[in-house]
Design an enzyme around this catalytic site. Structure first.
Site, PDB file in Angstrom:
ATOM      1  N   ALA A 274     -50.317  40.825  91.283  1.00  0.00           N
ATOM      2  CA  ALA A 274     -49.861  41.193  92.622  1.00  0.00           C
ATOM      3  C   ALA A 274     -48.877  40.115  93.058  1.00  0.00           C
ATOM      4  O   ALA A 274     -48.953  38.972  92.596  1.00  0.00           O
ATOM      5  CB  ALA A 274     -51.044  41.242  93.569  1.00  0.00           C
TER       6      ALA A 274
ATOM      7  N   GLY B 138     -53.401  41.767  89.139  1.00  0.00           N
ATOM      8  CA  GLY B 138     -53.121  43.189  89.401  1.00  0.00           C
ATOM      9  C   GLY B 138     -52.488  43.894  88.215  1.00  0.00           C
ATOM     10  O   GLY B 138     -52.612  45.121  88.088  1.00  0.00           O
TER      11      GLY B 138
ATOM     12  N   GLU C  92     -55.348  44.760  86.072  1.00  0.00           N
ATOM     13  CA  GLU C  92     -56.096  45.791  86.807  1.00  0.00           C
ATOM     14  C   GLU C  92     -55.395  47.142  86.700  1.00  0.00           C
ATOM     15  O   GLU C  92     -56.044  48.179  86.581  1.00  0.00           O
ATOM     16  CB  GLU C  92     -56.269  45.357  88.268  1.00  0.00           C
TER      17      GLU C  92
ATOM     18  N   GLU D 116     -57.356  35.293  89.432  1.00  0.00           N
ATOM     19  CA  GLU D 116     -57.447  35.231  90.899  1.00  0.00           C
ATOM     20  C   GLU D 116     -58.241  34.044  91.432  1.00  0.00           C
ATOM     21  O   GLU D 116     -57.873  33.456  92.443  1.00  0.00           O
ATOM     22  CB  GLU D 116     -58.050  36.539  91.451  1.00  0.00           C
TER      23      GLU D 116
HETATM   24  N1  COA Z   1     -46.271  36.950  92.255  1.00  0.00           N
HETATM   25  C1  COA Z   1     -45.050  36.576  92.693  1.00  0.00           C
HETATM   26  N2  COA Z   1     -44.111  36.048  91.892  1.00  0.00           N
HETATM   27  C2  COA Z   1     -44.434  35.882  90.593  1.00  0.00           C
HETATM   28  C3  COA Z   1     -45.684  36.224  90.070  1.00  0.00           C
HETATM   29  C4  COA Z   1     -46.630  36.798  90.970  1.00  0.00           C
HETATM   30  N3  COA Z   1     -47.843  37.183  90.569  1.00  0.00           N
HETATM   31  N4  COA Z   1     -45.723  35.926  88.754  1.00  0.00           N
HETATM   32  C5  COA Z   1     -44.521  35.406  88.461  1.00  0.00           C
HETATM   33  N5  COA Z   1     -43.733  35.379  89.565  1.00  0.00           N
HETATM   34  C6  COA Z   1     -42.365  34.878  89.694  1.00  0.00           C
HETATM   35  C7  COA Z   1     -42.315  33.364  89.734  1.00  0.00           C
HETATM   36  O1  COA Z   1     -42.588  32.888  91.046  1.00  0.00           O
HETATM   37  C8  COA Z   1     -40.899  33.122  89.289  1.00  0.00           C
HETATM   38  O2  COA Z   1     -40.041  33.393  90.381  1.00  0.00           O
HETATM   39  P1  COA Z   1     -38.846  32.386  90.765  1.00  0.00           P
HETATM   40  O3  COA Z   1     -37.983  32.352  89.528  1.00  0.00           O
HETATM   41  O4  COA Z   1     -38.187  33.046  91.929  1.00  0.00           O
HETATM   42  O5  COA Z   1     -39.488  31.076  91.049  1.00  0.00           O
HETATM   43  C9  COA Z   1     -40.670  34.221  88.262  1.00  0.00           C
HETATM   44  O6  COA Z   1     -41.624  35.217  88.531  1.00  0.00           O
HETATM   45  C10 COA Z   1     -40.864  33.749  86.828  1.00  0.00           C
HETATM   46  O7  COA Z   1     -42.156  33.173  86.707  1.00  0.00           O
HETATM   47  P2  COA Z   1     -42.429  31.715  86.145  1.00  0.00           P
HETATM   48  O8  COA Z   1     -43.747  31.252  86.688  1.00  0.00           O
HETATM   49  O9  COA Z   1     -41.253  30.835  86.362  1.00  0.00           O
HETATM   50  O10 COA Z   1     -42.547  32.014  84.577  1.00  0.00           O
HETATM   51  P3  COA Z   1     -43.365  31.169  83.499  1.00  0.00           P
HETATM   52  O11 COA Z   1     -42.932  31.690  82.171  1.00  0.00           O
HETATM   53  O12 COA Z   1     -43.230  29.712  83.748  1.00  0.00           O
HETATM   54  O13 COA Z   1     -44.911  31.561  83.728  1.00  0.00           O
HETATM   55  C11 COA Z   1     -46.746  33.048  84.205  1.00  0.00           C
HETATM   56  C12 COA Z   1     -45.357  32.862  83.520  1.00  0.00           C
HETATM   57  C13 COA Z   1     -47.107  34.521  84.091  1.00  0.00           C
HETATM   58  C14 COA Z   1     -47.797  32.213  83.464  1.00  0.00           C
HETATM   59  C15 COA Z   1     -46.666  32.610  85.673  1.00  0.00           C
HETATM   60  O14 COA Z   1     -45.579  33.267  86.266  1.00  0.00           O
HETATM   61  C16 COA Z   1     -47.895  32.897  86.496  1.00  0.00           C
HETATM   62  O15 COA Z   1     -48.905  32.214  86.364  1.00  0.00           O
HETATM   63  N6  COA Z   1     -47.827  33.930  87.398  1.00  0.00           N
HETATM   64  C17 COA Z   1     -48.866  34.218  88.328  1.00  0.00           C
HETATM   65  C18 COA Z   1     -50.005  34.917  87.627  1.00  0.00           C
HETATM   66  C19 COA Z   1     -51.121  35.211  88.604  1.00  0.00           C
HETATM   67  O16 COA Z   1     -51.806  34.332  89.084  1.00  0.00           O
HETATM   68  N7  COA Z   1     -51.327  36.499  88.867  1.00  0.00           N
HETATM   69  C20 COA Z   1     -52.410  36.950  89.674  1.00  0.00           C
HETATM   70  C21 COA Z   1     -51.967  37.225  91.054  1.00  0.00           C
HETATM   71  S1  COA Z   1     -53.325  37.790  92.021  1.00  0.00           S
END
Ligand code: COA
Length: 259
Positions: free
Chosen positions: A66, A112, A115, A135
């Site tokens: 999400a 999400g 999910e 989460e």
């Molecule tokens: N919500 C909002 N933005 C998200 C996102 C999310 N769940 N997941 C990734 N993004 C965005 C990042 O903020 C980044 O945006 P920016 O370039 O404007 O800063 C972009 O997507 C790329 O992500 P980034 O984190 O730079 O890539 P990465 O390769 O370093 O890491 C992940 C990849 C998937 C490990 C990491 O993005 C992450 O942990 N995301 C969140 C996962 C999460 O907790 N999801 C559950 C939400 S309830």
């Protein structure tokens, strides 16, 4: 119909929905959830569509969760409303569609995103896929059905561990857990899913829709799955598909089913 955050293409009976927010790793914001609802509804109602595939754009992510930026400032009531609305519009909606939905998990499926994949009828992953419910690392719990569907798919102990550690599992582990049905190379993922779709399409859409409903019934509180099966089994005998399927068998020809 055009969408801002996804693509919907229909080809030879398969509707492919591609979530298309690559700069945000296809994270599900409010607009994307609303658009997904519309796209799934359109595909389900289209008589040309016999199977729906859902995937993410690019080679990195199915859906990275999400959109955290949208809910970081929410209060208790807004948090509850977020989960309730999302479950109604997308996750429960997809699970209960009569048209089969396959998740083609092409990379990160987190929060999400996992999910959503779990709300689909089954999942196929690419070798680079990584799945998890992170989460609790954000101070919340899964709110789009993850606490319910993950234990159904992998068992309670594995779900407890995945949710408590907020860790990710790779495609091989997901296959071992039964979270995904198959793991294939990324460049063959959609083709592989289309192959499964072709097999599904040979069968009665009415019977498949009833089978989905009855399988789901067994996981619902206060619903007797066996009783649901008896009722749906009986109802099949009144359908054109049943006449066509049994007649074709007796006439030693292939059945022709229409949606
Ligand atoms: N919500 C909002 N933005 C998200 C996102 C999310 N769940 N997941 C990734 N993004 C965005 C990042 O903020 C980044 O945006 P920016 O370039 O404007 O800063 C972009 O997507 C790329 O992500 P980034 O984190 O730079 O890539 P990465 O390769 O370093 O890491 C992940 C990849 C998937 C490990 C990491 O993005 C992450 O942990 N995301 C969140 C996962 C999460 O907790 N999801 C559950 C939400 S309830």
């Amino acid at each position: 119909m055009t969408f801002n955050n996804l693509l919907l293409e229909t080809h030879e009976g398969v509707a492919t929905i591609t979530i298309n927010r690559p700069t945000k790793l296809n994270a599900l914001n409010k607009e994307t959830i609303a658009e997904l609802h519309s796209a799934f509804k359109l595909a389900d109602e289209n008589t040309e569509t016999r199977v729906i595939l859902i995937t993410g754009t690019g080679e990195k992510a199915f859906v990275a969760g999400a959109d955290i930026s949208e809910f970081a400032h929410f209060n208790v009531d807004q948090g509850a409303a977020l989960a309730a609305k999302g479950q109604e519009l997308l996750f429960d909606f997809v699970e209960n569609l009569q048209t089969p939905v396959i998740a083609a998990v092409n990379g990160f499926a987190l929060g999400g995103g996992l999910e959503l994949a779990m709300a689909c009828h089954f999942r196929v992953a690419s070798t680079n896929a990584k799945m998890g419910l992170p989460e609790v690392s954000l101070g919340v719990i899964p709110g789009y059905g993850g606490t319910q569907r993950l234990p159904q798919l992998v068992g309670k102990g594995r779900a407890m561990e995945m949710i408590m550690t907020a860790g990710m599992i790779n495609a091989e582990q997901a296959l071992h857990y039964g979270l995904v049905n198959h793991v294939v190379e990324q460049d063959t993922l959609l083709e592989f899913c289309e192959g499964i779709a072709q097999k599904i399409m040979k069968n009665s859409p009415v019977a498949i829709g009833k089978a989905i409903a009855v399988i789901n019934a067994g996981y619902k509180a206060n619903v007797n799955g066996y009783a649901s099966e008896i009722e749906a089994f009986g109802a099949c005998f009144g359908t054109d598909d049943f006449k066509e399927g049994t007649t074709a068998f007796l006439e030693k020809r292939k059945a022709q089913f229409n949606k």
